[in-house]
Design an enzyme around this catalytic site. Structure first.
Site, short mmCIF file in Angstrom:
data_model
loop_
_atom_site.label_atom_id
_atom_site.label_comp_id
_atom_site.label_asym_id
_atom_site.label_seq_id
_atom_site.Cartn_x
_atom_site.Cartn_y
_atom_site.Cartn_z
N TRP A 152 0.82 -1.21 0.00
CA TRP A 152 0.00 0.00 0.00
C TRP A 152 0.85 1.26 0.00
CZ3 TRP A 152 -5.15 1.68 0.46
CH2 TRP A 152 -5.31 3.00 0.92
N MET A 153 0.45 2.26 -0.78
CA MET A 153 1.00 3.62 -0.61
C MET A 153 -0.16 4.62 -0.61
SD MET A 153 2.40 5.44 -4.04
CE MET A 153 1.48 6.93 -3.62
N ASN A 154 0.04 5.71 0.17
CA ASN A 154 -0.88 6.83 -0.01
C ASN A 154 -0.08 8.12 -0.16
OD1 ASN A 154 -1.09 5.85 2.95
ND2 ASN A 154 -1.97 7.86 3.22
N ASP A 155 -0.23 9.10 0.71
CA ASP A 155 0.28 10.45 0.45
C ASP A 155 1.75 10.54 0.03
OD1 ASP A 155 -2.00 10.48 1.97
OD2 ASP A 155 -1.16 11.69 3.58
N GLN A 210 3.65 7.64 2.14
CA GLN A 210 3.02 6.83 3.17
C GLN A 210 2.96 5.39 2.66
OE1 GLN A 210 1.04 8.23 6.43
NE2 GLN A 210 3.16 8.79 6.03
N ASP A 234 0.24 16.67 9.62
CA ASP A 234 0.74 16.90 8.25
C ASP A 234 1.48 18.23 8.09
OD1 ASP A 234 -0.73 14.59 7.91
OD2 ASP A 234 -2.41 15.59 6.95
N GLU A 273 -6.55 18.39 5.72
CA GLU A 273 -5.33 17.60 5.80
C GLU A 273 -4.29 18.15 4.83
OE1 GLU A 273 -6.48 13.11 6.78
OE2 GLU A 273 -7.32 13.71 4.88
N1 DQQ Z 1 -2.85 10.41 5.37
C1 DQQ Z 1 -1.88 10.39 6.42
C2 DQQ Z 1 -2.23 11.55 7.29
C3 DQQ Z 1 -2.97 12.45 6.39
C4 DQQ Z 1 -3.76 11.50 5.55
C5 DQQ Z 1 -1.94 9.07 7.12
C6 DQQ Z 1 -4.20 12.08 4.24
O1 DQQ Z 1 -1.06 12.14 7.81
O2 DQQ Z 1 -3.76 13.38 7.09
O3 DQQ Z 1 -1.63 8.03 6.24
O4 DQQ Z 1 -4.43 11.10 3.28
#
Ligand code: DQQ
Length: 482
Positions: free
Chosen positions: A42-45, A61, A163, A227
């Protein structure tokens, strides 16, 4: 066509996967070939994108345990050109018993007297922490005095506290922190510091109003919390970017007495795009990165072994008071064979200039099956003054999203629709007239759902010009079949 894959990137570091064989991922037609994503999981931000010592660094992330959100780490990759990436080992992991024991959440990086310094949110509770690197940005040392901000300002009832985005004004560091006031709306809190270790709260840099009665379980969904703020100069103004209500918004205005007086607001992207952040240290250029969210079930993501994709680098500038967005020029180096008007595929760049003529809706048909059982429509809707992506027939797979995605857009008198579209597996990244972006995710089930063409409904539109290129996968090893 044999899928070429990003797993085999030069110097790729094997990362603990969730048991999905690499060969399965390599053969996955939905897995992008020229957008950045981790080798697995998984990846996010995007976190702390920064140009440093001749290389672009991307952190993000990352969950090393599988293709689902949780146990947040910072993944890391480097690139000479923002398009060809090499994976590096995980940069930051939670420290048992530390302020980030439950996750290393999003943040940024700055260079402090020559020392690369990451500023991020540790959870739980949400606190702000820092870490420094000796220089290569691979090894990081967490500051023993963490957290550097242990709690929200006394007396404020906040809906979130995370953030950080940090920049320097003269000798003073400023930090914008994603937050919101309970029952009122999203806000960005402003802090200052002389050394990145001691912070003093000033006041909100900007604040919004959530819709009346909009409060939902998750404060971010109702706009009660903002965010991932980012804040930077654009000509004589400042741009604030925040992610909330599932989209990335911007506020453009004047920065005076450490407050933003917003003059215009708008959307950065009206599709499956979130948590955008710009890259530090890129000189005169302002490059934005965003997380391309998935549009299929959590089960389908876990089964695939990967989830989440990084956007292409997007260059921001101002055209009067309009935010101009276009792919960074480096993306053109991925162009391979130039294709004719009969172009088709799922790994393409398309540049189409369309006169909507008498058609109330005009644009492109994408990822279309020969029998039209699957197709995605991208069009300008003159009456609605919107650009829309209709995914209602994008896939026969019932687990794939079918929702319509759209955003406000108005063509000037006689102005043609100028579309630049990037198809990459399940990604459709769209730029229109350099002032509108929408990224859609689609998962056609049929291997022949690769057709494309002009789309017009209720009248006649004209294709004024059309160019398309096969795009090169960003894995050199797979390109040569090695
Ligand atoms: N994702 C992070 C947070 C942020 C959110 C956690 C936004 O720091 O607020 O994975 O997608």
């Amino acid at each position: 066509m044999r899928r070429r894959d990003f797993l085999a990137l030069a110097g790729a570091v094997p990362l603990a996967g969730a048991g999905v064989p690499p060969a399965k991922m390599a053969a996955d037609p939905h897995r992008p070939q020229y957008h950045f994503l981790p080798a697995a999981n998984w990846m996010n931000d995007p976190n702390a994108p920064i140009f440093w010592q001749g290389q672009y660094h991307m952190f993000y992330q990352y969950n090393p345990n599988g293709a689902f959100w949780g146990d947040m780490h910072w993944g890391h990759a480097v690139s000479p050109d923002m398009v060809r990436w090499t994976h590096r080992p995980v940069a930051l992991a939670p420290t048992p018993g530390g302020p980030d024991k439950d996750g290393v959440f999003s943040g940024c990086a700055v260079i402090d007297h020559g020392v690369p310094t990451a500023i991020y949110t540790g959870v739980n509770p949400e606190t702000q922490c820092i870490a420094t690197s000796g220089g290569n940005l691979t090894e990081w040392k967490k500051y023993p005095g963490n957290p550097v901000i242990a709690a929200p300002p006394a007396g404020l009832e906040v809906a979130g506290f995370r953030d950080p985005a940090v920049w320097k004004e003269g000798e003073t560091w400023l930090m914008a922190l994603g937050s919101g006031f309970r029952g009122k709306g999203g806000a960005v809190l402003l802090y200052e510091s002389s050394d990145l270790r001691h912070w003093h709260y000033l006041h909100p840099l900007a604040a919004g109003r959530m819709k009346e009665g909009a409060r939902e379980k998750d404060p971010v969904d109702s706009g009660e919390m903002w965010e991932c703020p980012d804040f930077f100069p654009m000509d004589s103004r400042r741009l604030l970017i925040v992610s909330t209500e599932r989209v990335v918004k911007y506020l453009l205005g004047v920065y005076q007495d450490h407050r933003l007086q917003a003059e215009t607001m708008g959307g950065i992207d009206y599709g499956s795009y979130y948590a955008a952040r710009t890259m530090a240290n890129t000189g005169g250029r302002r490059i934005l990165w965003g997380w391309l969210t998935e549009g299929r079930s959590a089960d389908a993501q876990r089964a695939a072994g990967w989830s989440g994709v990084m956007s292409l680098p997007r260059e921001l500038s101002l055209n009067g008071s309009q935010v101009r967005m276009r792919p960074a020029a480096e993306v053109e180096t991925l162009r391979g064979a130039r294709l004719g008007t009969d172009a088709q595929g799922d790994c393409l760049e398309i540049v189409a200039v369309i006169d909507p003529g008498s058609a109330p809706r005009a644009g492109l048909k994408l990822r279309a099956a020969p029998d039209a059982s699957e197709q995605t429509l991208l069009y300008y809707d003159r009456a609605e003054k919107r650009i829309a992506v209709d995914r209602s027939h994008a896939s026969t797979d019932p687990s794939a999203d079918r929702g319509m995605q759209s955003g406000p857009f108005l063509l000037g008198p006689g102005e043609p629709l100028r579309l630049r579209v990037f198809l990459d597996g399940s990604v459709i990244e769209i730029f229109a007239n350099e002032r509108f972006c929408l990224t859609a995710r689609v998962y056609p089930a049929g291997p022949s759902s690769t057709g494309l063409g002009l789309y017009a409904s209720g009248g006649t539109a004209q294709m004024l010009s059309f160019d398309a290129w096969q795009m090169r996968p960003i894995s050199p090893a797979r390109l040569t079949g090695a």
